[in-house]
Design a protein around this motif. Structure first.
Motif, PDB file in Angstrom:
ATOM      1  N   MET A   1      94.186  54.088  16.606  1.00 34.19           N
ATOM      2  CA  MET A   1      95.605  53.831  16.542  1.00 34.19           C
ATOM      3  C   MET A   1      95.817  52.414  16.051  1.00 34.19           C
ATOM      4  O   MET A   1      94.895  51.636  16.015  1.00 34.19           O
ATOM      5  N   THR A   2      97.033  52.083  15.722  1.00 33.13           N
ATOM      6  CA  THR A   2      97.277  50.819  15.061  1.00 33.13           C
ATOM      7  C   THR A   2      98.210  49.921  15.847  1.00 33.13           C
ATOM      8  O   THR A   2      98.915  50.363  16.733  1.00 33.13           O
ATOM      9  N   ALA A   3      98.198  48.667  15.462  1.00 38.00           N
ATOM     10  CA  ALA A   3      99.085  47.678  16.073  1.00 38.00           C
ATOM     11  C   ALA A   3     100.424  47.714  15.357  1.00 38.00           C
ATOM     12  O   ALA A   3     100.506  48.001  14.180  1.00 38.00           O
ATOM     13  N   VAL A   4     101.472  47.405  16.089  1.00 35.87           N
ATOM     14  CA  VAL A   4     102.812  47.346  15.545  1.00 35.87           C
ATOM     15  C   VAL A   4     103.355  45.964  15.842  1.00 35.87           C
ATOM     16  O   VAL A   4     103.367  45.541  16.985  1.00 35.87           O
ATOM     17  N   GLY A   5     103.787  45.240  14.820  1.00 35.13           N
ATOM     18  CA  GLY A   5     104.406  43.938  15.048  1.00 35.13           C
ATOM     19  C   GLY A   5     103.422  42.797  14.925  1.00 35.13           C
ATOM     20  O   GLY A   5     102.220  42.981  15.012  1.00 35.13           O
ATOM     21  N   PRO A   6     103.947  41.587  14.714  1.00 35.27           N
ATOM     22  CA  PRO A   6     103.092  40.415  14.544  1.00 35.27           C
ATOM     23  C   PRO A   6     102.508  39.939  15.868  1.00 35.27           C
ATOM     24  O   PRO A   6     103.154  40.044  16.899  1.00 35.27           O
ATOM     25  N   GLU A   7     101.298  39.435  15.817  1.00 37.95           N
ATOM     26  CA  GLU A   7     100.690  38.872  17.029  1.00 37.95           C
ATOM     27  C   GLU A   7     101.059  37.407  17.113  1.00 37.95           C
ATOM     28  O   GLU A   7     100.948  36.665  16.149  1.00 37.95           O
ATOM     29  N   ASP A  85      97.954  32.363  29.390  1.00 34.87           N
ATOM     30  CA  ASP A  85      98.116  30.909  29.319  1.00 34.87           C
ATOM     31  C   ASP A  85      99.210  30.487  28.346  1.00 34.87           C
ATOM     32  O   ASP A  85      99.776  29.415  28.483  1.00 34.87           O
ATOM     33  N   ASP A  86      99.489  31.333  27.362  1.00 29.81           N
ATOM     34  CA  ASP A  86     100.503  30.974  26.372  1.00 29.81           C
ATOM     35  C   ASP A  86     101.858  31.638  26.658  1.00 29.81           C
ATOM     36  O   ASP A  86     102.627  31.922  25.757  1.00 29.81           O
ATOM     37  N   ALA A  87     102.151  31.828  27.954  1.00 24.36           N
ATOM     38  CA  ALA A  87     103.462  32.287  28.429  1.00 24.36           C
ATOM     39  C   ALA A  87     103.865  33.645  27.872  1.00 24.36           C
ATOM     40  O   ALA A  87     104.999  33.849  27.441  1.00 24.36           O
ATOM     41  N   LEU A  88     102.936  34.573  27.881  1.00 20.60           N
ATOM     42  CA  LEU A  88     103.229  35.950  27.517  1.00 20.60           C
ATOM     43  C   LEU A  88     102.893  36.847  28.701  1.00 20.60           C
ATOM     44  O   LEU A  88     101.944  36.586  29.441  1.00 20.60           O
ATOM     45  N   LEU A  89     103.663  37.889  28.866  1.00 19.73           N
ATOM     46  CA  LEU A  89     103.329  38.923  29.828  1.00 19.73           C
ATOM     47  C   LEU A  89     102.609  40.014  29.055  1.00 19.73           C
ATOM     48  O   LEU A  89     103.158  40.558  28.093  1.00 19.73           O
ATOM     49  N   GLU A  90     101.389  40.301  29.454  1.00 20.37           N
ATOM     50  CA  GLU A  90     100.622  41.382  28.828  1.00 20.37           C
ATOM     51  C   GLU A  90     100.622  42.567  29.793  1.00 20.37           C
ATOM     52  O   GLU A  90     100.251  42.423  30.954  1.00 20.37           O
ATOM     53  N   VAL A  91     101.060  43.712  29.305  1.00 20.82           N
ATOM     54  CA  VAL A  91     101.099  44.931  30.104  1.00 20.82           C
ATOM     55  C   VAL A  91     100.326  46.006  29.354  1.00 20.82           C
ATOM     56  O   VAL A  91     100.491  46.169  28.140  1.00 20.82           O
ATOM     57  N   VAL A  92      99.485  46.733  30.088  1.00 18.43           N
ATOM     58  CA  VAL A  92      98.768  47.868  29.518  1.00 18.43           C
ATOM     59  C   VAL A  92      99.046  49.080  30.390  1.00 18.43           C
ATOM     60  O   VAL A  92      98.802  49.057  31.597  1.00 18.43           O
ATOM     61  N   VAL A  93      99.587  50.120  29.770  1.00 21.29           N
ATOM     62  CA  VAL A  93      99.820  51.391  30.436  1.00 21.29           C
ATOM     63  C   VAL A  93      98.943  52.419  29.738  1.00 21.29           C
ATOM     64  O   VAL A  93      98.979  52.549  28.513  1.00 21.29           O
ATOM     65  N   VAL A 128     102.794  45.213  19.983  1.00 28.32           N
ATOM     66  CA  VAL A 128     102.543  46.510  20.610  1.00 28.32           C
ATOM     67  C   VAL A 128     101.304  47.096  19.955  1.00 28.32           C
ATOM     68  O   VAL A 128     101.220  47.160  18.731  1.00 28.32           O
ATOM     69  N   THR A 129     100.342  47.502  20.767  1.00 33.77           N
ATOM     70  CA  THR A 129      99.109  48.077  20.243  1.00 33.77           C
ATOM     71  C   THR A 129      98.828  49.397  20.948  1.00 33.77           C
ATOM     72  O   THR A 129      98.913  49.478  22.170  1.00 33.77           O
ATOM     73  N   LEU A 130      98.506  50.412  20.174  1.00 33.92           N
ATOM     74  CA  LEU A 130      98.108  51.715  20.705  1.00 33.92           C
ATOM     75  C   LEU A 130      96.630  51.909  20.423  1.00 33.92           C
ATOM     76  O   LEU A 130      96.184  51.717  19.295  1.00 33.92           O
ATOM     77  N   THR A 131      95.879  52.292  21.459  1.00 33.29           N
ATOM     78  CA  THR A 131      94.438  52.493  21.307  1.00 33.29           C
ATOM     79  C   THR A 131      94.047  53.794  21.999  1.00 33.29           C
ATOM     80  O   THR A 131      94.412  54.011  23.162  1.00 33.29           O
ATOM     81  N   ILE A 140      98.621  51.761  25.822  1.00 32.79           N
ATOM     82  CA  ILE A 140      99.709  51.074  25.128  1.00 32.79           C
ATOM     83  C   ILE A 140      99.747  49.673  25.713  1.00 32.79           C
ATOM     84  O   ILE A 140      99.984  49.487  26.896  1.00 32.79           O
ATOM     85  N   ARG A 141      99.481  48.683  24.858  1.00 33.34           N
ATOM     86  CA  ARG A 141      99.419  47.279  25.271  1.00 33.34           C
ATOM     87  C   ARG A 141     100.582  46.559  24.618  1.00 33.34           C
ATOM     88  O   ARG A 141     100.781  46.643  23.405  1.00 33.34           O
ATOM     89  N   VAL A 142     101.387  45.891  25.441  1.00 30.89           N
ATOM     90  CA  VAL A 142     102.497  45.107  24.917  1.00 30.89           C
ATOM     91  C   VAL A 142     102.401  43.673  25.371  1.00 30.89           C
ATOM     92  O   VAL A 142     101.904  43.390  26.468  1.00 30.89           O
ATOM     93  N   LEU A 143     102.827  42.779  24.528  1.00 34.94           N
ATOM     94  CA  LEU A 143     102.945  41.365  24.860  1.00 34.94           C
ATOM     95  C   LEU A 143     104.427  40.997  24.784  1.00 34.94           C
ATOM     96  O   LEU A 143     105.091  41.290  23.788  1.00 34.94           O
ATOM     97  N   LEU A 144     104.911  40.391  25.869  1.00 38.31           N
ATOM     98  CA  LEU A 144     106.320  40.021  25.955  1.00 38.31           C
ATOM     99  C   LEU A 144     106.447  38.522  26.209  1.00 38.31           C
ATOM    100  O   LEU A 144     105.766  37.990  27.088  1.00 38.31           O
ATOM    101  N   PRO A 145     107.308  37.850  25.457  1.00 38.93           N
ATOM    102  CA  PRO A 145     107.492  36.415  25.703  1.00 38.93           C
ATOM    103  C   PRO A 145     108.216  36.169  27.013  1.00 38.93           C
ATOM    104  O   PRO A 145     109.100  36.935  27.403  1.00 38.93           O
ATOM    105  N   LEU A 146     107.831  35.114  27.707  1.00 33.57           N
ATOM    106  CA  LEU A 146     108.470  34.764  28.981  1.00 33.57           C
ATOM    107  C   LEU A 146     109.346  33.531  28.852  1.00 33.57           C
ATOM    108  O   LEU A 146     109.917  33.079  29.843  1.00 33.57           O
TER     109      LEU A 146
END
Length: 147
Positions: A1-7, A85-93, A128-131, A140-146
Motif C-alpha cells: 500500500m502507499t503513503a498519502v500526503g507529504p511527510e 520529539d517533533d510535536a506530532l501525534l503518531e497513531v496506528v490502527v 497517512v500511510t497504509l501498509t 493505517i498510520r497517521v501523523l497529526l501536528p500538535l
C-alpha cells in the motif's frame, strides 16, 4: 500500500502508548480516552500545551479511524499512539481487512450513506500511510501536528 500526503519529518519516540498492545481499545471512546491521557502526559512532561484545535482534530481522527476499523475493517486488531520529539501525534490502527478506505469525498456525498471520514482523516493528517499486514489486514498510520 502507499503513503498519502507529504511527510513532515521522521518521528522519534517520546511517549509510547497502551502498555498492552495485544488488547486494543474496544471502542472509539476508549481510544479517545487513551489519546487524551497521552496528550495530557505530554503537556505535563514538556510544559507545552497542545493547541486546542490540534487536540480536537486528533480526537476526531481517532474516532474516525477506530470506527472505520470496527464497522468496515473486520474489527480493530491493534492500536498505538505516541507523541514524537517533533510535536506530532503518531497513531496506528490495525484492522482485519485488506481493503483500502474510500478515497473520494465526492463519492461519499453522492452515496448519502456516510464515507466522509477517510477524506477528513487525509485532510487533517500531515501524513497517512497504509501498509498490508502479514495477517491479511492493514495498518493505517497517521501523523497529526500538535502545534
Amino acid at each position: 500500500m502507499t503513503a498519502v500526503g507529504p511527510e513532515r519529518s521522521s518521528p522519534s519516540p517520546w511517549v509510547s502508548t497502551l502498555g498492552d498492545e495485544s488488547a486494543p481499545p474496544r471502542t472509539a471512546a476508549q481510544a479517545r480516552a487513551h489519546v487524551r491521557a497521552l496528550l495530557t502526559a505530554h503537556e505535563r512532561a514538556t510544559g507545552v500545551l497542545v493547541a486546542a484545535r490540534a487536540h480536537a482534530d486528533a480526537l476526531l481522527v481517532i474516532s474516525e479511524l477506530v470506527t472505520n476499523a470496527l464497522r468496515h475493517g473486520g474489527g480493530m486488531t491493534a492500536f498505538s499512539a505516541r507523541v514524537t520529539d517533533d510535536a506530532l501525534l503518531e497513531v496506528v490502527v490495525t484492522d482485519g481487512s485488506p481493503n483500502r478506505p474510500a478515497i473520494s469525498a465526492q463519492a461519499a456525498l453522492l452515496s448519502g450513506g456516510g464515507g466522509l471520514g477517510w477524506p477528513l482523516i487525509c485532510r487533517l493528517a500531515t501524513r497517512v500511510t497504509l501498509t498490508a499486514t502479514a495477517q491479511g489486514g492493514k495498518d493505517i498510520r497517521v501523523l497529526l501536528p500538535l502545534e
